[in-house]
Design an enzyme around this catalytic site. Structure first.
Site, PDB file in Angstrom:
ATOM      1  N   SER A 342       0.817  -1.219   0.000  1.00 49.26           N
ATOM      2  CA  SER A 342       0.000   0.000   0.000  1.00 49.26           C
ATOM      3  C   SER A 342       0.853   1.273   0.000  1.00 49.26           C
ATOM      4  CB  SER A 342      -0.927  -0.013   1.219  1.00 49.26           C
ATOM      5  OG  SER A 342      -0.175  -0.176   2.395  1.00 49.26           O
ATOM      6  N   CYS A 344       4.012   1.244  -1.473  1.00 49.12           N
ATOM      7  CA  CYS A 344       5.110   0.969  -2.403  1.00 49.12           C
ATOM      8  C   CYS A 344       4.990   1.804  -3.656  1.00 49.12           C
ATOM      9  CB  CYS A 344       5.070  -0.482  -2.862  1.00 49.12           C
ATOM     10  SG  CYS A 344       5.214  -1.648  -1.533  1.00 49.12           S
ATOM     11  N   ASP A 377       3.340 -11.332   0.230  1.00 46.27           N
ATOM     12  CA  ASP A 377       3.785 -10.148   0.961  1.00 46.27           C
ATOM     13  C   ASP A 377       3.349  -8.863   0.255  1.00 46.27           C
ATOM     14  OD1 ASP A 377       5.075  -8.282   2.464  1.00 46.27           O
ATOM     15  OD2 ASP A 377       7.098  -8.877   1.901  1.00 46.27           O
ATOM     16  N   GLY A 378       2.347  -8.207   0.847  1.00 45.48           N
ATOM     17  CA  GLY A 378       1.969  -6.876   0.371  1.00 45.48           C
ATOM     18  C   GLY A 378       0.685  -6.857  -0.430  1.00 45.48           C
ATOM     19  N   GLY A 379       0.016  -5.712  -0.369  1.00 42.86           N
ATOM     20  CA  GLY A 379      -1.173  -5.498  -1.196  1.00 42.86           C
ATOM     21  C   GLY A 379      -2.456  -6.006  -0.575  1.00 42.86           C
ATOM     22  N   GLY A 425       6.786   3.400   3.881  1.00 44.34           N
ATOM     23  CA  GLY A 425       7.490   2.327   3.183  1.00 44.34           C
ATOM     24  C   GLY A 425       8.920   2.266   3.681  1.00 44.34           C
ATOM     25  N   GLY A 427      11.216   1.760   1.835  1.00 45.73           N
ATOM     26  CA  GLY A 427      11.988   2.392   0.764  1.00 45.73           C
ATOM     27  C   GLY A 427      11.678   3.869   0.651  1.00 45.73           C
ATOM     28  N   ARG A 439      18.341  -2.333   1.865  1.00 44.80           N
ATOM     29  CA  ARG A 439      17.271  -3.219   1.396  1.00 44.80           C
ATOM     30  C   ARG A 439      16.909  -2.915  -0.060  1.00 44.80           C
ATOM     31  NH1 ARG A 439      12.279  -4.422   5.227  1.00 44.80           N
ATOM     32  NH2 ARG A 439      10.638  -5.007   3.803  1.00 44.80           N
ATOM     33  N   GLU A 453      11.488   4.307  -3.075  1.00 45.02           N
ATOM     34  CA  GLU A 453      10.536   3.366  -3.682  1.00 45.02           C
ATOM     35  C   GLU A 453       9.341   3.157  -2.763  1.00 45.02           C
ATOM     36  OE1 GLU A 453      12.286  -0.253  -5.247  1.00 45.02           O
ATOM     37  OE2 GLU A 453      14.026   0.883  -5.903  1.00 45.02           O
ATOM     38  N   GLU A 507     -19.813  -4.304  -8.472  1.00 41.27           N
ATOM     39  CA  GLU A 507     -20.906  -5.068  -7.873  1.00 41.27           C
ATOM     40  C   GLU A 507     -20.479  -5.692  -6.528  1.00 41.27           C
ATOM     41  OE1 GLU A 507     -23.648  -8.266 -10.124  1.00 41.27           O
ATOM     42  OE2 GLU A 507     -21.702  -9.068  -9.534  1.00 41.27           O
TER      43      GLU A 507
HETATM   44  P1  XMP Z   1       1.024  -3.604   2.668  1.00 40.83           P
HETATM   45  O1  XMP Z   1       0.211  -3.570   1.418  1.00 40.83           O
HETATM   46  O2  XMP Z   1       0.616  -4.684   3.598  1.00 40.83           O
HETATM   47  O3  XMP Z   1       2.506  -3.955   2.186  1.00 40.83           O
HETATM   48  O4  XMP Z   1       1.073  -2.262   3.316  1.00 40.83           O
HETATM   49  C1  XMP Z   1       3.558  -4.205   3.058  1.00 40.83           C
HETATM   50  C2  XMP Z   1       4.740  -4.773   2.307  1.00 40.83           C
HETATM   51  O5  XMP Z   1       5.255  -3.802   1.372  1.00 40.83           O
HETATM   52  C3  XMP Z   1       6.668  -4.013   1.176  1.00 40.83           C
HETATM   53  N1  XMP Z   1       7.321  -2.717   1.383  1.00 40.83           N
HETATM   54  C4  XMP Z   1       7.692  -1.907   0.377  1.00 40.83           C
HETATM   55  N2  XMP Z   1       7.671  -2.084  -0.964  1.00 40.83           N
HETATM   56  N3  XMP Z   1       8.557   0.093  -1.243  1.00 40.83           N
HETATM   57  C5  XMP Z   1       8.126  -1.079  -1.776  1.00 40.83           C
HETATM   58  O6  XMP Z   1       8.113  -1.217  -3.010  1.00 40.83           O
HETATM   59  C6  XMP Z   1       8.610   0.337   0.092  1.00 40.83           C
HETATM   60  O7  XMP Z   1       8.997   1.411   0.536  1.00 40.83           O
HETATM   61  C7  XMP Z   1       8.160  -0.717   0.939  1.00 40.83           C
HETATM   62  N4  XMP Z   1       8.096  -0.841   2.293  1.00 40.83           N
HETATM   63  C8  XMP Z   1       7.562  -2.073   2.522  1.00 40.83           C
HETATM   64  C9  XMP Z   1       7.097  -5.054   2.191  1.00 40.83           C
HETATM   65  O8  XMP Z   1       7.234  -6.259   1.486  1.00 40.83           O
HETATM   66  C10 XMP Z   1       5.945  -5.080   3.174  1.00 40.83           C
HETATM   67  O9  XMP Z   1       5.826  -6.302   3.845  1.00 40.83           O
END
Ligand code: XMP
Length: 520
Positions: A342, A344, A377-379, A425, A427, A439, A453, A507
């Site tokens: 979210s 990234c 991991d993520g999203g 993030g 990054g 990282r 990032e 929907e």
């Molecule tokens: P959610 O969607 O749960 O994602 O907030 C958390 C995951 O995002 C990754 N992460 C990053 N990816 N830039 C990125 O592209 C960032 O700055 C960053 N910080 C975290 C990481 O895998 C985390 O678990």
């Protein structure tokens, strides 16, 4: 007899993972692009099992892990996750010594038996004990008293640990050995909690039980309050995730640290992880943005060589080749996700990354062949995303979902009458300045220009992790009930997918109404 299997009319529409993702191989799909077909079920959501084994000695009771991010997981978050059956990964944007202490806080949080109770010596003053309580922020004030060889001398009760007795010696104030209740460790048997429970039933008003060996050396301390909590946990559906010594489990992230010559700093990595292992860490995650890289792979290899039994998580990747590489280097579980998070911006900044469901499918097939787990991991924004992810992955890693919780690091901010917590993030500029630049393969010198990032953001404050997890777990169980899946292996096996049109997506959310209350 009523038909309980899928009808052949369904088959062209609702496809298995292999059929569906191969048929859609030219397009990257994520959670909202697909939906799962419901299947005949004899399974009630409340009867579903969510336990998962990620490595020989890493077993979770729910398939949820909190991200190793500096606005998500420190000891408070890791404790909350483990108490609910999951795992927290302590981030590494802090001095290594501090990360060790964070792990210790988790490992010593609640104990069947406190393996190494804090002890005092007879020759200390009560004032020294008070100072130790103040400095180390202990919330208790009763301590076993031992001599310099570790032999039990007595018990210093909290009643006498008062400033008015500061100048008195512990030896004067203690309850002598003969009056202290103990059990020999041999008497604990296979079920120490049941044995301690029996002891407390038989000894009215006694709250502390000391465990000793044949030579009367102190081996542990069992408290009535811990035993009562543990007895209550036995009736909960999802038990806390504990290690073989009844301590909560805890993970920690490390980076592929480089030395001044740009080479992998093996010695530093080994010392650091050695310290984590000494503190009882249950899993170490080698966390980099590009896991299919020499630095990440070599870090995993070095760690696998030095710690053959330590569960290793590594990532992040989004290809089968990436999973195979990290598995061959020695990882037990591979993090999948590049750019779905979210906060990234990797996909915008670097133009790379694969939408999460397609990435998970491709990675899951390589992982099955290599006999490793994958972690989505993520999203993840809602429990339905977790159900979809778990049709391909063994567990999910969430950042944003937990960042607004009380247990996340950082203060609650009030803006325009609403409560928020910071979420950034790893990054993002700010996080990289605080240490996470490696990282993202960026210069670690904070004065040099780096390409961020990730963004800095806010999450609405959302209460306790218990509350958030209750919603997520309820959603996962509901999804499993709809698919007739009694456990996570059946969920992976049974899932049938179909793509969703933009109108189908609209929907799926509440529509054509004035919403009074959200689903939560
Ligand atoms: P959610 O969607 O749960 O994602 O907030 C958390 C995951 O995002 C990754 N992460 C990053 N990816 N830039 C990125 O592209 C960032 O700055 C960053 N910080 C975290 C990481 O895998 C985390 O678990």
């Amino acid at each position: 007899m009523a038909a309980t299997r899928n009808s052949s009319f369904d088959d062209p529409f609702f496809q298995s993972a292999d059929d569906f993702f191969l048929a859609n191989h030219k397009i990257g799909l994520t959670f909202d692009d697909i939906t799962l077909a419901t299947l005949y079920s004899e399974i009630l959501p409340r009867d579903t099992q969510l336990d998962i084994t990620l490595a020989d000695n890493l077993r979770l009771n729910i398939p949820i892990i909190s991200s190793d991010m500096d606005t998500v997981t420190e000891s408070r978050m890791a404790i909350a996750l483990a108490l609910n059956g999951g795992l927290g990964l302590i981030h590494y944007n802090m001095p290594e010594r501090q990360q060790l202490s964070e792990v210790s806080r988790v490992k010593f949080h609640v104990h069947g038996m406190i393996q190494e109770p804090i002890k005092v010596l007879p020759e200390q003053n009560i004032g020294d004990v008070l100072k130790m309580i103040e400095e180390r922020k202990f919330s208790f004030s009763t301590f076993p008293v031992v001599d310099e060889k570790g032999k039990l001398v007595g018990l210093l009760s909290g009643h006498v640990v008062k400033p008015r007795y500061a100048k008195r010696k512990v030896a004067e104030a203690l309850t002598p050995r003969a009056q202290v209740h103990t059990l020999n460790k041999k008497e604990l048997g296979k079920d120490p909690i049941a044995r301690a429970d029996k002891f407390f039933n038989e000894h009215l008003g006694i709250h502390k039980l000391l465990v000793v060996d044949d030579q009367d050396h102190l081996h542990g301390l069992i408290t009535l309050s811990d035993i009562e909590r543990l007895a209550a946990e036995r009736n909960a559906q999802f038990k806390p995730a504990r290690d073989a010594s009844f301590r909560l489990i805890c993970g920690a992230a490390v980076s592929a640290t480089r030395n001044a010559f740009g080479e992998l700093d093996r010695e530093r990595i080994l010392n650091h992880v050695g310290g984590l292992v000494e503190r009882g860490v249950d899993a170490v995650a080698v966390s980099t943005a590009h896991g299919h890289s020499k630095g990440a792979g070599n870090t995993v290899k070095v760690l696998r060589g030095a710690f053959p039994k330590l569960p290793l998580i590594a990532g992040n990747v989004t290809s089968a080749a990436g999973v195979e590489y990290l598995a061959d280097c020695g990882a037990n579980a591979v993090k999948v996700g590049q750019g779905p998070g979210s906060i990234c911006t990797t996909r915008n900044v670097a133009g790379v990354g694969i939408p999460q469901m397609t990435a998970l499918y491709v990675c899951s097939r390589a992982a099955a062949r290599k006999k490793v787990a994958i972690l989505a991991d993520g999203g993840i924004a809602k429990s339905g995303d977790i159900v979809k992810a778990l049709t391909l992955a063994q567990a999910v890693i969430c950042g944003g979902i937990f960042a607004g919780c009380n247990e996340a690091p950082g203060e609650i901010l009030e803006i325009g009458g609403k409560l928020y917590k910071q979420y950034r993030g790893m990054g993002s500029f700010a996080a990289m300045k605080a240490g996470s630049a490696a990282r993202y393969g960026q210069p670690t010198n904070p004065t040099q220009k780096v390409a961020a990032e990730g963004i800095e953001a806010l999450k609405e404050a959302c209460g306790s992790v218990d509350r958030v997890l209750a919603q997520l777990i309820g959603g996962i169980q509901s999804g499993m009930g709809y698919l007739g899946a009694a456990n996570l292996a059946q969920l992976r096996d049974k899932a049938r997918y179909i793509r969703v049109s933009p109108a189908g997506m609209r929907e799926a959310a509440p529509h054509d109404v004035v919403e009074l209350k959200t689903g939560n």
